[in-house]
Design a protein around this motif. Structure first.
Motif, PDB file in Angstrom:
ATOM      1  N   LEU A 178       0.841  -1.195   0.000  1.00  0.00           N
ATOM      2  CA  LEU A 178       0.000   0.000   0.000  1.00  0.00           C
ATOM      3  C   LEU A 178       0.876   1.244   0.000  1.00  0.00           C
ATOM      4  O   LEU A 178       2.009   1.211   0.492  1.00  0.00           O
ATOM      5  CB  LEU A 178      -0.855   0.076   1.271  1.00  0.00           C
ATOM      6  CG  LEU A 178      -2.162  -0.689   1.405  1.00  0.00           C
ATOM      7  CD1 LEU A 178      -2.711  -0.490   2.813  1.00  0.00           C
ATOM      8  CD2 LEU A 178      -3.171  -0.195   0.379  1.00  0.00           C
ATOM      9  N   ALA A 179       0.321   2.324  -0.518  1.00  0.00           N
ATOM     10  CA  ALA A 179       0.875   3.660  -0.266  1.00  0.00           C
ATOM     11  C   ALA A 179      -0.267   4.478   0.291  1.00  0.00           C
ATOM     12  O   ALA A 179      -1.409   4.364  -0.173  1.00  0.00           O
ATOM     13  CB  ALA A 179       1.402   4.292  -1.545  1.00  0.00           C
ATOM     14  N   ALA A 180       0.039   5.292   1.315  1.00  0.00           N
ATOM     15  CA  ALA A 180      -1.027   5.994   2.022  1.00  0.00           C
ATOM     16  C   ALA A 180      -0.609   7.408   2.365  1.00  0.00           C
ATOM     17  O   ALA A 180       0.578   7.707   2.526  1.00  0.00           O
ATOM     18  CB  ALA A 180      -1.391   5.255   3.314  1.00  0.00           C
ATOM     19  N   GLY A 203      -0.126  11.682  -5.427  1.00  0.00           N
ATOM     20  CA  GLY A 203      -0.134  11.036  -6.737  1.00  0.00           C
ATOM     21  C   GLY A 203       1.264  10.886  -7.307  1.00  0.00           C
ATOM     22  O   GLY A 203       1.618   9.841  -7.874  1.00  0.00           O
ATOM     23  N   ALA A 204       2.063  11.922  -7.126  1.00  0.00           N
ATOM     24  CA  ALA A 204       3.440  11.872  -7.640  1.00  0.00           C
ATOM     25  C   ALA A 204       4.246  10.800  -6.913  1.00  0.00           C
ATOM     26  O   ALA A 204       5.004  10.036  -7.532  1.00  0.00           O
ATOM     27  CB  ALA A 204       4.098  13.249  -7.475  1.00  0.00           C
ATOM     28  N   ALA A 205       4.058  10.720  -5.598  1.00  0.00           N
ATOM     29  CA  ALA A 205       4.809   9.728  -4.827  1.00  0.00           C
ATOM     30  C   ALA A 205       4.406   8.306  -5.206  1.00  0.00           C
ATOM     31  O   ALA A 205       5.264   7.425  -5.390  1.00  0.00           O
ATOM     32  CB  ALA A 205       4.588   9.965  -3.328  1.00  0.00           C
ATOM     33  N   VAL A 206       3.095   8.094  -5.349  1.00  0.00           N
ATOM     34  CA  VAL A 206       2.609   6.762  -5.730  1.00  0.00           C
ATOM     35  C   VAL A 206       3.145   6.402  -7.119  1.00  0.00           C
ATOM     36  O   VAL A 206       3.616   5.276  -7.349  1.00  0.00           O
ATOM     37  CB  VAL A 206       1.066   6.722  -5.720  1.00  0.00           C
ATOM     38  CG1 VAL A 206       0.554   5.406  -6.297  1.00  0.00           C
ATOM     39  CG2 VAL A 206       0.532   6.928  -4.303  1.00  0.00           C
ATOM     40  N   GLY A 207       3.105   7.387  -8.020  1.00  0.00           N
ATOM     41  CA  GLY A 207       3.610   7.146  -9.369  1.00  0.00           C
ATOM     42  C   GLY A 207       5.067   6.726  -9.353  1.00  0.00           C
ATOM     43  O   GLY A 207       5.473   5.798 -10.074  1.00  0.00           O
ATOM     44  N   ALA A 208       5.859   7.398  -8.523  1.00  0.00           N
ATOM     45  CA  ALA A 208       7.284   7.085  -8.464  1.00  0.00           C
ATOM     46  C   ALA A 208       7.527   5.677  -7.912  1.00  0.00           C
ATOM     47  O   ALA A 208       8.383   4.935  -8.411  1.00  0.00           O
ATOM     48  CB  ALA A 208       8.008   8.133  -7.607  1.00  0.00           C
ATOM     49  N   ARG A 210       5.469   3.133  -8.053  1.00  0.00           N
ATOM     50  CA  ARG A 210       5.025   2.145  -9.052  1.00  0.00           C
ATOM     51  C   ARG A 210       6.013   2.071 -10.206  1.00  0.00           C
ATOM     52  O   ARG A 210       6.354   0.973 -10.679  1.00  0.00           O
ATOM     53  CB  ARG A 210       3.629   2.512  -9.569  1.00  0.00           C
ATOM     54  CG  ARG A 210       2.543   2.254  -8.539  1.00  0.00           C
ATOM     55  CD  ARG A 210       1.177   2.692  -9.060  1.00  0.00           C
ATOM     56  NE  ARG A 210       0.122   2.371  -8.094  1.00  0.00           N
ATOM     57  CZ  ARG A 210      -1.081   2.929  -8.100  1.00  0.00           C
ATOM     58  NH1 ARG A 210      -1.393   3.830  -9.024  1.00  0.00           N
ATOM     59  NH2 ARG A 210      -1.981   2.584  -7.206  1.00  0.00           N
ATOM     60  N   ALA A 211       6.487   3.234 -10.645  1.00  0.00           N
ATOM     61  CA  ALA A 211       7.428   3.249 -11.775  1.00  0.00           C
ATOM     62  C   ALA A 211       8.700   2.507 -11.425  1.00  0.00           C
ATOM     63  O   ALA A 211       9.371   1.950 -12.305  1.00  0.00           O
ATOM     64  CB  ALA A 211       7.738   4.698 -12.161  1.00  0.00           C
ATOM     65  N   HIS A 214       7.196  -1.159  -7.753  1.00  0.00           N
ATOM     66  CA  HIS A 214       6.458  -1.560  -6.544  1.00  0.00           C
ATOM     67  C   HIS A 214       4.975  -1.266  -6.753  1.00  0.00           C
ATOM     68  O   HIS A 214       4.522  -0.138  -6.562  1.00  0.00           O
ATOM     69  CB  HIS A 214       7.004  -0.826  -5.312  1.00  0.00           C
ATOM     70  CG  HIS A 214       8.423  -1.196  -5.034  1.00  0.00           C
ATOM     71  ND1 HIS A 214       8.767  -2.314  -4.325  1.00  0.00           N
ATOM     72  CD2 HIS A 214       9.591  -0.629  -5.435  1.00  0.00           C
ATOM     73  CE1 HIS A 214      10.086  -2.414  -4.270  1.00  0.00           C
ATOM     74  NE2 HIS A 214      10.611  -1.412  -4.946  1.00  0.00           N
ATOM     75  N   PRO A 215       4.212  -2.276  -7.154  1.00  0.00           N
ATOM     76  CA  PRO A 215       2.806  -2.074  -7.559  1.00  0.00           C
ATOM     77  C   PRO A 215       1.874  -1.915  -6.363  1.00  0.00           C
ATOM     78  O   PRO A 215       1.021  -2.754  -6.088  1.00  0.00           O
ATOM     79  CB  PRO A 215       2.495  -3.340  -8.356  1.00  0.00           C
ATOM     80  CG  PRO A 215       3.360  -4.379  -7.731  1.00  0.00           C
ATOM     81  CD  PRO A 215       4.617  -3.682  -7.257  1.00  0.00           C
ATOM     82  N   VAL A 216       2.017  -0.804  -5.665  1.00  0.00           N
ATOM     83  CA  VAL A 216       1.215  -0.558  -4.467  1.00  0.00           C
ATOM     84  C   VAL A 216      -0.209  -0.137  -4.816  1.00  0.00           C
ATOM     85  O   VAL A 216      -0.448   0.508  -5.832  1.00  0.00           O
ATOM     86  CB  VAL A 216       1.860   0.550  -3.604  1.00  0.00           C
ATOM     87  CG1 VAL A 216       3.132   0.056  -2.955  1.00  0.00           C
ATOM     88  CG2 VAL A 216       2.113   1.803  -4.441  1.00  0.00           C
ATOM     89  N   GLU A 217      -1.149  -0.498  -3.948  1.00  0.00           N
ATOM     90  CA  GLU A 217      -2.468   0.122  -3.971  1.00  0.00           C
ATOM     91  C   GLU A 217      -2.357   1.466  -3.266  1.00  0.00           C
ATOM     92  O   GLU A 217      -1.578   1.606  -2.321  1.00  0.00           O
ATOM     93  CB  GLU A 217      -3.478  -0.724  -3.191  1.00  0.00           C
ATOM     94  CG  GLU A 217      -3.970  -1.971  -3.864  1.00  0.00           C
ATOM     95  CD  GLU A 217      -4.930  -2.714  -2.931  1.00  0.00           C
ATOM     96  OE1 GLU A 217      -5.987  -2.152  -2.584  1.00  0.00           O
ATOM     97  OE2 GLU A 217      -4.595  -3.830  -2.535  1.00  0.00           O
ATOM     98  N   ALA A 218      -3.181   2.418  -3.685  1.00  0.00           N
ATOM     99  CA  ALA A 218      -3.110   3.751  -3.093  1.00  0.00           C
ATOM    100  C   ALA A 218      -4.363   4.044  -2.269  1.00  0.00           C
ATOM    101  O   ALA A 218      -5.474   3.690  -2.664  1.00  0.00           O
ATOM    102  CB  ALA A 218      -2.969   4.803  -4.187  1.00  0.00           C
ATOM    103  N   THR A 219      -4.172   4.695  -1.120  1.00  0.00           N
ATOM    104  CA  THR A 219      -5.303   5.067  -0.260  1.00  0.00           C
ATOM    105  C   THR A 219      -5.064   6.441   0.343  1.00  0.00           C
ATOM    106  O   THR A 219      -4.006   6.712   0.904  1.00  0.00           O
ATOM    107  CB  THR A 219      -5.561   4.015   0.837  1.00  0.00           C
ATOM    108  OG1 THR A 219      -6.526   4.538   1.763  1.00  0.00           O
ATOM    109  CG2 THR A 219      -4.295   3.636   1.597  1.00  0.00           C
ATOM    110  N   LEU A 220      -6.071   7.307   0.191  1.00  0.00           N
ATOM    111  CA  LEU A 220      -5.926   8.693   0.629  1.00  0.00           C
ATOM    112  C   LEU A 220      -7.120   9.184   1.457  1.00  0.00           C
ATOM    113  O   LEU A 220      -6.939   9.829   2.483  1.00  0.00           O
ATOM    114  CB  LEU A 220      -5.747   9.593  -0.605  1.00  0.00           C
ATOM    115  CG  LEU A 220      -5.627  11.099  -0.345  1.00  0.00           C
ATOM    116  CD1 LEU A 220      -4.387  11.414   0.487  1.00  0.00           C
ATOM    117  CD2 LEU A 220      -5.565  11.869  -1.685  1.00  0.00           C
TER     118      LEU A 220
END
Ligand SMILES: *Cc1c(COP(=O)(O)O)cnc(C)c1O
Length: 393
Positions: A178-180, A203-208, A210-211, A214-220
């Motif tokens: 996850l990324a949160a 969004g930028a952090a999650v994108g980085a 994943r790129a 690390h295929p994290v799910e995102a939760t905000l």
């Protein structure tokens, strides 16, 4: 599990079926929810609430400490009372438990890995310790990479995402699932602009991440965001306060988006004595209330030692016999006094409702928090320390 205040007369009634109804309503509006039941389910009782929410379909639950996560997993695995029935706890694992405070000591890391909890982490030492524990136990440690996008509390800075990905690459025992991040002003008028700032940083952090592989799910989103700002809904949402009934958007321009939730906690104390107070007499310490006319008052068995805060002095109302009764003068340690002049027949042994109640006059969480000078979250956490019972559906 033992909890709270003993040897007092305040009684809390929690309505799990209303929490489940709120869960369903929030799930319809936001989808893909993680039920936030930290701090003993905001004072409502994590074991009963956790079991009820699982029965209602919740499959992700967020707690505070790792220790609290262990209590929840034990409750979900316990036989009877809606528990999983499997003494080995296997059934409990249809629920993913997420620790929002994350592991903070060696025992936490071991426990979190052993019980497959997902841990919020915001520093490298936690990732390293989780990885070591994962390798030691022969099962992957699960991490939620927490980004601090505007609260200045826990978490990595968003621009650290690529570096964190590199750290993860060197730690075979831990997997980022996850990324949160957490929003600061989703429930306030004029908050939209900063919600957007936080969402962009996240969004930028999650994108980085994943790129970097690390295929994290995102939760905000918290409750307010999932209701007010649909664009904050990502792979998973984290409603907390809405589960317990308050509309987090109450009093804002977007209030109507949060209507329909049901308060799930009632709190009552007994009337201990009823008597007359003549005009000119004063009530309680400090003589802050002086009767302008003859009145009838009830002495209630609730005070600040029962977490009925002294700040409620001269401000709160209770419900006796279906009628609002203002609290007069200072709230004492185990008692307070209310004006029951408009509740004829009020007598010792009656219930006085401090929060909620069966009548149309019920005290709402928003009202109580307003009189108290705080937010509904705090009123629940404090009053929930009293002895609780659970209503049948
Ligand atoms: C408490 C908490 C929530 C829930 O927020 P509500 O405003 O109660 O909906 C979500 N995420 C995190 C990280 C929290 O600590």
């Amino acid at each position: 599990m033992e909890h709270g205040i003993f040897y007092n007369m305040v009684r809390v009634t929690v309505h799990p079926e209303r929490i489940c109804a709120n869960w369903r309503l929030l799930d319809e509006r936001g989808g893909n929810g993680c039920a936030v039941i930290k701090s003993d389910a905001y004072g409502h009782g994590i074991e009963v609430v956790g079991r009820a929410l699982r029965a209602a379909g919740a499959r992700n639950m967020a707690v505070g400490t790792v220790e609290e996560g262990a209590v929840l997993l034990d409750a979900l695995a316990a036989p009877g009372e809606g528990g999983g029935g499997g003494a080995d706890g296997a059934d409990a694992q249809d629920v993913r438990v997420i620790s929002l405070l994350g592991p903070q000591c060696a025992e936490d890391h071991a426990e979190a890995v052993a019980r497959s909890m997902v841990c919020f982490v915001g520093r490298d030492e936690q990732l390293k310790a989780l990885s070591a524990e994962g390798l030691r136990q022969g099962r992957p440690a699960l991490a939620a990479i927490k980004f601090d996008t505007g609260m200045s509390r826990l978490g990595y800075a968003p621009d650290e995402a690529a570096r964190v990905a590199g750290v993860l690459d060197g730690l075979p025992g831990v997997r980022a699932v996850l990324a949160a991040s957490h929003l600061a002003v989703a429930d306030e008028d004029g908050g939209e602009e900063f919600v957007r700032v936080q969402a962009e940083r996240f969004g930028a952090a999650v994108g980085a991440l994943r790129a970097a592989g690390h295929p994290v799910e995102a939760t905000l989103a918290n409750t307010a965001a999932l209701l007010a700002y649909p664009w904050t809904r990502l792979d998973m949402q984290r409603p907390g306060i809405g589960l317990y009934g308050p509309n987090p958007l109450a009093g804002t321009d977007l209030a109507r988006l949060g209507e329909g939730l049901l308060p799930a906690m009632d709190v009552r104390a007994p009337v201990l004595q009823v008597h007359d107070v003549r005009a000119g007499e004063t009530v309680s310490y400090g003589r802050t209330f002086r009767a302008e006319r003859d009145m009838r008052v009830a002495v209630l068995g609730a005070g600040y030692a029962d977490c009925y805060g002294r700040a409620l002095s001269g401000r709160a109302q209770v419900v006796v016999r279906g009628v609002r009764a203002p609290v007069l003068g200072r709230v004492c340690m185990q008692m307070c006094v209310a004006d029951v002049s408009d509740a004829p027949g009020a007598a010792a042994g009656d219930d006085a409702w401090l929060l909620g109640g069966p009548d149309a006059a019920a005290v709402t969480p928003e009202e109580l928090a307003g009189w108290w000078g705080t937010i509904t979250y705090e009123t629940f956490c404090l009053l929930g320390l009293n002895r609780r019972e659970y209503a049948e559906a």
